[in-house]
Every structure is written in C-alpha cells, then in structure tokens.
Motif scaffolding. Structure first.
Motif, PDB file in Angstrom:
ATOM      1  N   SER A   1     -13.029  -3.115  70.970  1.00 41.04           N
ATOM      2  CA  SER A   1     -12.171  -4.080  70.144  1.00 41.04           C
ATOM      3  C   SER A   1     -12.867  -5.028  69.187  1.00 41.04           C
ATOM      4  CB  SER A   1     -11.507  -5.099  70.784  1.00 41.04           C
ATOM      5  OG  SER A   1     -10.989  -4.853  72.025  1.00 41.04           O
ATOM      6  N   PHE A   2     -12.496  -5.109  67.206  1.00 40.92           N
ATOM      7  CA  PHE A   2     -13.420  -5.906  66.813  1.00 40.92           C
ATOM      8  C   PHE A   2     -12.896  -6.752  65.396  1.00 40.92           C
ATOM      9  CE2 PHE A   2     -12.730  -2.587  63.874  1.00 40.92           C
ATOM     10  CZ  PHE A   2     -13.164  -1.159  64.089  1.00 40.92           C
ATOM     11  N   VAL A   3     -12.732  -7.515  64.761  1.00 47.57           N
ATOM     12  CA  VAL A   3     -12.066  -8.087  64.366  1.00 47.57           C
ATOM     13  C   VAL A   3     -12.139  -7.743  62.142  1.00 47.57           C
ATOM     14  CG1 VAL A   3     -11.023 -10.417  63.522  1.00 47.57           C
ATOM     15  CG2 VAL A   3     -11.632  -9.946  65.340  1.00 47.57           C
ATOM     16  N   VAL A   4     -11.413  -7.537  61.615  1.00 45.58           N
ATOM     17  CA  VAL A   4     -11.781  -7.627  60.400  1.00 45.58           C
ATOM     18  C   VAL A   4     -10.921  -8.236  59.517  1.00 45.58           C
ATOM     19  CG1 VAL A   4     -13.311  -5.180  60.791  1.00 45.58           C
ATOM     20  CG2 VAL A   4     -10.470  -5.569  60.094  1.00 45.58           C
ATOM     21  N   SER A   5     -11.058  -8.165  57.925  1.00 45.03           N
ATOM     22  CA  SER A   5      -9.916  -8.843  56.989  1.00 45.03           C
ATOM     23  C   SER A   5      -8.892  -8.357  56.982  1.00 45.03           C
ATOM     24  CB  SER A   5     -10.830  -9.709  55.796  1.00 45.03           C
ATOM     25  OG  SER A   5     -10.976  -7.999  55.119  1.00 45.03           O
ATOM     26  N   SER A   6      -7.932  -8.890  56.921  1.00 42.99           N
ATOM     27  CA  SER A   6      -6.560  -7.933  57.177  1.00 42.99           C
ATOM     28  C   SER A   6      -6.561  -6.696  55.942  1.00 42.99           C
ATOM     29  CB  SER A   6      -5.419  -9.337  56.754  1.00 42.99           C
ATOM     30  OG  SER A   6      -5.124 -10.068  58.002  1.00 42.99           O
ATOM     31  N   GLU A   7      -7.347  -7.550  54.661  1.00 41.61           N
ATOM     32  CA  GLU A   7      -7.651  -6.454  53.684  1.00 41.61           C
ATOM     33  C   GLU A   7      -8.060  -5.625  53.837  1.00 41.61           C
ATOM     34  OE1 GLU A   7      -9.579  -8.598  50.688  1.00 41.61           O
ATOM     35  OE2 GLU A   7      -9.263  -6.921  49.553  1.00 41.61           O
ATOM     36  N   ASP A   8      -9.114  -4.751  54.962  1.00 46.38           N
ATOM     37  CA  ASP A   8      -9.951  -4.287  55.574  1.00 46.38           C
ATOM     38  C   ASP A   8      -9.072  -3.263  55.881  1.00 46.38           C
ATOM     39  OD1 ASP A   8     -12.207  -4.570  53.367  1.00 46.38           O
ATOM     40  OD2 ASP A   8     -13.206  -5.491  55.528  1.00 46.38           O
ATOM     41  N   ALA A   9      -8.599  -4.020  56.861  1.00 45.88           N
ATOM     42  CA  ALA A   9      -8.151  -2.733  58.346  1.00 45.88           C
ATOM     43  C   ALA A   9      -7.288  -1.826  57.812  1.00 45.88           C
ATOM     44  CB  ALA A   9      -6.871  -3.905  59.055  1.00 45.88           C
ATOM     45  N   PRO A  10      -5.736  -1.553  56.993  1.00 48.12           N
ATOM     46  CA  PRO A  10      -5.330  -0.292  57.025  1.00 48.12           C
ATOM     47  C   PRO A  10      -6.776   0.719  56.905  1.00 48.12           C
ATOM     48  CG  PRO A  10      -4.504  -2.051  55.916  1.00 48.12           C
ATOM     49  CD  PRO A  10      -5.915  -2.292  55.999  1.00 48.12           C
ATOM     50  N   ARG A  11      -7.545   0.762  55.728  1.00 49.85           N
ATOM     51  CA  ARG A  11      -8.495   0.832  55.450  1.00 49.85           C
ATOM     52  C   ARG A  11     -10.281   1.671  56.560  1.00 49.85           C
ATOM     53  NH1 ARG A  11     -13.896   0.145  52.543  1.00 49.85           N
ATOM     54  NH2 ARG A  11     -13.050  -1.748  52.383  1.00 49.85           N
ATOM     55  N   ALA A  12      -9.857   0.396  57.363  1.00 46.46           N
ATOM     56  CA  ALA A  12     -10.890   0.876  58.219  1.00 46.46           C
ATOM     57  C   ALA A  12     -10.370   1.680  59.831  1.00 46.46           C
ATOM     58  CB  ALA A  12     -11.068  -0.656  59.496  1.00 46.46           C
ATOM     59  N   VAL A  13      -8.669   1.597  59.848  1.00 44.33           N
ATOM     60  CA  VAL A  13      -8.062   2.336  60.584  1.00 44.33           C
ATOM     61  C   VAL A  13      -8.803   4.000  60.271  1.00 44.33           C
ATOM     62  CG1 VAL A  13      -5.973   3.171  61.483  1.00 44.33           C
ATOM     63  CG2 VAL A  13      -6.633   0.758  61.408  1.00 44.33           C
ATOM     64  N   LYS A  14      -8.184   3.896  59.507  1.00 47.45           N
ATOM     65  CA  LYS A  14      -8.047   5.670  58.769  1.00 47.45           C
ATOM     66  C   LYS A  14      -9.464   5.823  58.589  1.00 47.45           C
ATOM     67  CE  LYS A  14      -6.776   8.536  55.321  1.00 47.45           C
ATOM     68  NZ  LYS A  14      -7.386   9.643  55.801  1.00 47.45           N
ATOM     69  N   LEU A  15     -10.630   5.354  58.625  1.00 47.80           N
ATOM     70  CA  LEU A  15     -11.616   5.757  58.537  1.00 47.80           C
ATOM     71  C   LEU A  15     -12.086   6.309  59.896  1.00 47.80           C
ATOM     72  CD1 LEU A  15     -13.764   3.021  56.505  1.00 47.80           C
ATOM     73  CD2 LEU A  15     -13.760   5.184  55.817  1.00 47.80           C
ATOM     74  N   LEU A  16     -11.858   5.039  61.054  1.00 47.14           N
ATOM     75  CA  LEU A  16     -11.612   5.151  61.917  1.00 47.14           C
ATOM     76  C   LEU A  16     -10.825   6.781  63.082  1.00 47.14           C
ATOM     77  CD1 LEU A  16     -12.432   1.805  63.265  1.00 47.14           C
ATOM     78  CD2 LEU A  16     -14.586   3.620  62.744  1.00 47.14           C
ATOM     79  N   HIS A  17      -9.993   6.495  62.203  1.00 42.32           N
ATOM     80  CA  HIS A  17      -8.818   8.112  63.092  1.00 42.32           C
ATOM     81  C   HIS A  17     -10.105   9.100  62.154  1.00 42.32           C
ATOM     82  CE1 HIS A  17      -5.644  10.557  63.371  1.00 42.32           C
ATOM     83  NE2 HIS A  17      -5.279   9.961  64.213  1.00 42.32           N
ATOM     84  N   ASP A  18     -10.417   9.327  61.071  1.00 39.49           N
ATOM     85  CA  ASP A  18     -10.879   9.972  60.376  1.00 39.49           C
ATOM     86  C   ASP A  18     -11.795  10.912  61.454  1.00 39.49           C
ATOM     87  OD1 ASP A  18      -8.970  10.244  58.630  1.00 39.49           O
ATOM     88  OD2 ASP A  18     -10.906   9.709  56.648  1.00 39.49           O
ATOM     89  N   GLU A  19     -13.100   9.712  61.298  1.00 41.08           N
ATOM     90  CA  GLU A  19     -14.087  10.076  62.284  1.00 41.08           C
ATOM     91  C   GLU A  19     -13.610  10.520  63.522  1.00 41.08           C
ATOM     92  OE1 GLU A  19     -17.849   9.039  61.340  1.00 41.08           O
ATOM     93  OE2 GLU A  19     -18.260   9.234  63.371  1.00 41.08           O
ATOM     94  N   PHE A  20     -12.621   9.892  64.234  1.00 44.07           N
ATOM     95  CA  PHE A  20     -12.518  10.367  65.998  1.00 44.07           C
ATOM     96  C   PHE A  20     -11.448  11.578  65.875  1.00 44.07           C
ATOM     97  CE2 PHE A  20     -15.674   6.912  66.515  1.00 44.07           C
ATOM     98  CZ  PHE A  20     -15.943   7.281  67.193  1.00 44.07           C
ATOM     99  N   VAL A  21     -10.572  11.448  65.611  1.00 42.44           N
ATOM    100  CA  VAL A  21      -9.485  12.006  65.663  1.00 42.44           C
ATOM    101  C   VAL A  21      -9.299  13.100  65.002  1.00 42.44           C
ATOM    102  CG1 VAL A  21      -6.921  12.206  65.928  1.00 42.44           C
ATOM    103  CG2 VAL A  21      -8.137  10.065  66.407  1.00 42.44           C
ATOM    104  N   GLY A  22      -9.568  12.972  63.493  1.00 42.18           N
ATOM    105  CA  GLY A  22      -9.847  14.401  62.647  1.00 42.18           C
ATOM    106  C   GLY A  22      -8.687  13.964  61.635  1.00 42.18           C
ATOM    107  N   LYS A  23      -9.153  14.829  60.223  1.00 40.24           N
ATOM    108  CA  LYS A  23      -8.311  14.418  58.893  1.00 40.24           C
ATOM    109  C   LYS A  23      -7.507  15.303  59.099  1.00 40.24           C
ATOM    110  CE  LYS A  23     -12.908  12.854  56.392  1.00 40.24           C
ATOM    111  NZ  LYS A  23     -13.855  12.973  55.721  1.00 40.24           N
ATOM    112  N   ALA A  24      -7.017  16.412  59.831  1.00 39.09           N
ATOM    113  CA  ALA A  24      -6.007  17.347  60.121  1.00 39.09           C
ATOM    114  C   ALA A  24      -5.958  18.261  59.292  1.00 39.09           C
ATOM    115  CB  ALA A  24      -4.498  16.300  60.314  1.00 39.09           C
TER     116      ALA A  24
END
Ligand code: ASP
Ligand code: MG
Length: 483
Positions: A460-483
């Motif tokens: 778990s880690f903390v990011v600014s609220s502003e960066d959060a949605p983008r961070a989730v998307k980046l990690l989802h692309d990285e690990f789960v895939g872009k579909a």
C-alpha cells in the motif's frame, strides 16, 4: 447443499426486486437446497433512518418526524404490494403450479400489519428523541435497525406467497448475540452456539428463515448493529454457525473486480480469490464486502460467492482458502479516499521505547482507527493514515496526549488517497514492488508513503488525490492488462 443467501443492493431496490429475490430463493429451494436468507434494508432506508434520528435530535420537530415516517411507511407498503402475491393472484398461480402456493392465508396482509406496527414503534422512538434532544449510539442503533426489520417481513411474505414456507427472524432472535459496541458490534462466542439451535428449529420444519442483516442484540437484549454494510457480516456469521456448504452474497456487481470500473473501464471480474486477498481488497475500498465479513467464513473454511443479482447466470467471484496465483502475482488494485495522512516527528522519539505505544494508545482512546503505519529506521518520524472524519480527533488526542511536549511536531493533510496492490502471489516473488514503483516513477506519480505488511499480500502506498486515478489505471495496465 446447505446455503446462506444474502440479498442486498439492487435486490432490495423495490418490491419487484424483492419479488425476484424471492424467485431465486424458490428456485434453489425447489432444487432441494436448505436455504437461510439474509436481507439488508431497502435501498436508501438505512441512510434516511440515520438522517431522521439526527434531525430529530437536532431540530426536535415532531412534524418532520411524521413526514419521514410516512414516507417510510408508504415505501414499504408499496414494496410489499409489489413483492407479495395477493390471495387472488396466488390462487391463480396455485392452479398453475400445483397446490404449493399459499392461498389459505393472506401473506400480504400479514406483512402490511407488521410494517404498520414497526413504523408506529419507530415514530414513537423518534418523537422521544425529539423530546430529549439527544442521540446516543444505542438509540441510533435502535433507529437504524428498522430498515432490515421492515424489509425482512416483505421478502419472507414474498417467498411464502410463492409457496415456500418461510418466516422472518430478527438478528437477535436468530441468536446473533453481540458485545456492547453500538454501531460496530461483534458477535460473541455464544452466538455461534445459539444460532444453530434457534435457526435449526425453523430449518428442521422445512421453513426458509429470512433473517434481518446488520443487527443483533447484546446480552441485555438491546439491539446493536454490526457497522454499515453489515448484512454481509450477518450472512457469514450465520453461515459459519450453521456450517453451511456455501455463502452466497447477491449484489449488484459481477463479483469482486480487479479495480474500480469507474476509474478503469477495463476492470475485470476476479473469478477466484482467497479470503485474505478479498479482505485486503475490501479493507482498501473495493466496496464489495463488509471488511470483517471474511472472518467467520475463514473460521470454518466456508466458500463465499459474490454473485450479481441482475445477472444470476454469471458465476461471480468465488472466495475460498485456496491461494490461486496469477501471472505477476497481483489480482487487484484498490483505491481508498476520504483518508488523511498524519505525521508525527521529533528527535525526542529516537531510541525512546514507548513512543509508539504512547501515540497508539492516545489514538485508541479517541477511537481513531489507523489504516496504515510507517516508521523509518531513523525513528524520527511515524506516519499514519486514518479515516478523514477522525483526523481532527486524532490531532487533538496527540496534542493533549503529549501534554504540550513541543519536541513532537504533528501535521496532517487531507488531499491524499491510499492505493493498495493486492495478491497473495506476490509473496516471495522478487520484483513486484520494483514493477509497481517504476511504473509510477516513469509516469511522474509521486509516492508519499509506503507500507508493506510481512504477509506480502498487499503493498500500500499514499499518493496525492490528484494523482490517484491515474496511478490506479497505470498499475492496472501493468499487472492486469489493458484488455
Ligand atoms: N442496511 C445496512 C447499511 O446500509 C446494512 C447493509 O446494507 O448491509 O449499512
Ligand atoms: Mg444498505
């Protein structure tokens, strides 16, 4: 099979939805399964009860109370009329489906009678609150218990009108005895012994009990609640106590998703997940499960299925003790907002045993729940994430707790989110953290605080609220895939 089925979300939207829920119960009952049903309050009702109670205490207006209770009365009245077949309808139905549908007794009248009684009781309590102008946690629990107490007789009546014997049972009567922590009660050991005795009486007669989710009683017999979203918890408590084969949670999502589809449209259903992973996901904002709901299931190793009420043909997510792994080890990424970062620093803490104990007990006394902790080995600084509504209390607790000792600096910020990368397959696999943080670094997402428990099942880690949605998307692309 022995099953516990819980209906919440869209299944309790209105009378037609409750009727569909009853249809599902009937279908599985007719296949020969022994079913215990748990139902949550109709949609929005728990919130309006809470608002009503607060309004009563603050504004003290009996007129407004009556306005709100009339709304609740008609909402449940209408729902019952839609959910429960009346005598004529059921007579027609009984000709079609044989003799099983109830025509000898009017299920609708009975439910309407119960609703009228309950709403009268509620009205009296709320007017009482108007008079005293004070709302204790105990009375709030009592008021908030009415949602489930009103929906259960409707669902049970609906099941009966389809020809399946059923009765509604309040949590306490079902044996859910809890401690005294109003608003967040926990079942006692006694509950696990009492439940099979109490519900056994009903199940052995071939009846389907419809139990109110979310509520129990303490040893004095006073109504308590298990915390918001607690119907899931009721379902798993009953499932564990009855030693059922599976617990099914009918909800309005396809299952536990790899991340929040609102941010990442490519989010996928996770077909299989372990208890631990499911818990990690739900603690961190995947608002699918009550965070404690896994505990009773783990206790007896009972599989839990999250299924979509609107798409009953889907398999949903199966939660068991099996740690299945996926490539990369990460199953889901969740985001939690409405949290604050609390920072305590000062040279006085270096090498001073008891600093952390002092901090945590000061916070515990104020009932501040700590979600995440991190302390660097220099010991100069402890950072914590707490629920945002608790932050002021937390700061106050620390300031007074240290008796004005100014060598400690207490700061906080609210504009942050926690992101959790979850998967038991990460344990013992080097490089997962590397992949997480380099994906973020490459895309200029600044990481403010990091924590990984030694279970290695969650970074778990903390990011600014502003960066959060983008961070989730980046990690989802990285690990789960872009579909
Ligand atoms: N009715 C309760 C709530 O809204 C419990 C539940 O829905 O599970 O929190
Ligand atoms: Mg609810």
């Amino acid at each position: 099979m022995k099953l516990v089925m819980k209906f919440g979300g869209s299944a309790v939207r209105d009378g037609d939805a409750l009727r569909n829920a009853a249809g599902i119960v009937k279908e599985f009952h007719d296949e020969g399964h022994e079913i215990t049903v748990v139902v949550s309050a109709m949609r929005g009702v728990t919130n309006s009860l809470q608002d009503c109670a607060k309004m009563a205490a603050e504004a003290g207006s009996a007129d407004k109370v009556i306005e709100s209770t009339s709304e609740l009365r008609s909402k449940h009245h209408t729902a019952a009329e839609h959910a429960i077949l009346d005598e004529r309808q059921s007579l027609r139905l009984s000709r079609r489906i044989g003799d099983s549908a109830r025509s000898d007794e009017n299920c609708l009248d009975e439910a309407l009678f119960t609703i009228a009684n309950l709403v009268d009781q509620l009205e009296r309590v709320l007017i009482g609150i108007c008079h005293v102008g004070e709302l204790t946690d105990r009375s709030l629990d009592y008021v908030m218990s009415f949602g489930e107490r009103l929906s259960a007789p409707i669902l049970s009546g609906s099941v009966r009108s389809l020809g399946v014997e059923s009765c509604s049972v309040e949590g306490g009567d079902a044996g859910i005895i809890t401690n005294d922590t109003y608003r967040n009660a926990r079942p006692t050991e006694e509950a696990y012994e009492l439940i099979p005795k109490r519900l056994g009486l009903i199940l052995n007669k071939g009846f389907v009990p419809v139990v109110t989710g979310y509520i129990g009683v303490n040893e004095k017999g006073i109504i308590t609640t298990l915390g918001r979203g607690g119907s899931d918890y009721t379902a798993t408590i009953l499932g564990a106590a009855l030693k059922v084969d599976e617990i099914w949670l009918w909800k309005e999502t396809d299952g536990i998703m790899s991340t929040n589809p609102d941010f990442v449209p490519e989010a996928q259903i996770i077909p299989e997940i372990s208890y631990i992973e499911a818990m990690e996901m739900s603690f961190f904002g995947a608002e699918v499960l009550h965070p404690l709901a896994m505990e009773p299931a783990i206790r007896r190793g009972i599989p839990v299925r999250v299924r979509n009420f609107l798409k009953p043909e889907g398999e949903g997510t199966l939660i068991t003790d099996v740690q299945s792994t996926v490539e990369g080890g990460v199953k889901g990424i969740s985001l939690i907002d409405n949290v604050s970062l609390l920072n305590i620093s000062g040279a006085a803490m270096v090498g001073t045993p008891g600093s952390a104990a002092h901090i945590f007990s000061a916070l515990a006394e104020k009932n501040v729940n700590i979600m995440m902790i991190s302390q660097g080995s220099s010991e100069r600084n402890i950072s914590m994430v707490v629920d945002q509504p608790h932050i002021e209390g937390a700061v106050e607790a620390l300031e007074t707790g240290f008796n004005g000792n100014t060598t400690r600096d207490i700061t906080f910020r609210n504009d942050i989110c926690v992101i959790a990368v979850v998967g038991s397959g990460m344990a013992g696999v080097p490089g997962v953290a590397g992949r997480v943080f380099s994906a973020l670094g490459k895309n200029h997402v600044n990481v403010i605080m990091i924590s990984q428990g030694s279970s290695e099942c969650n970074i778990s880690f903390v990011v600014s609220s502003e960066d959060a949605p983008r961070a989730v998307k980046l990690l989802h692309d990285e690990f789960v895939g872009k579909a």
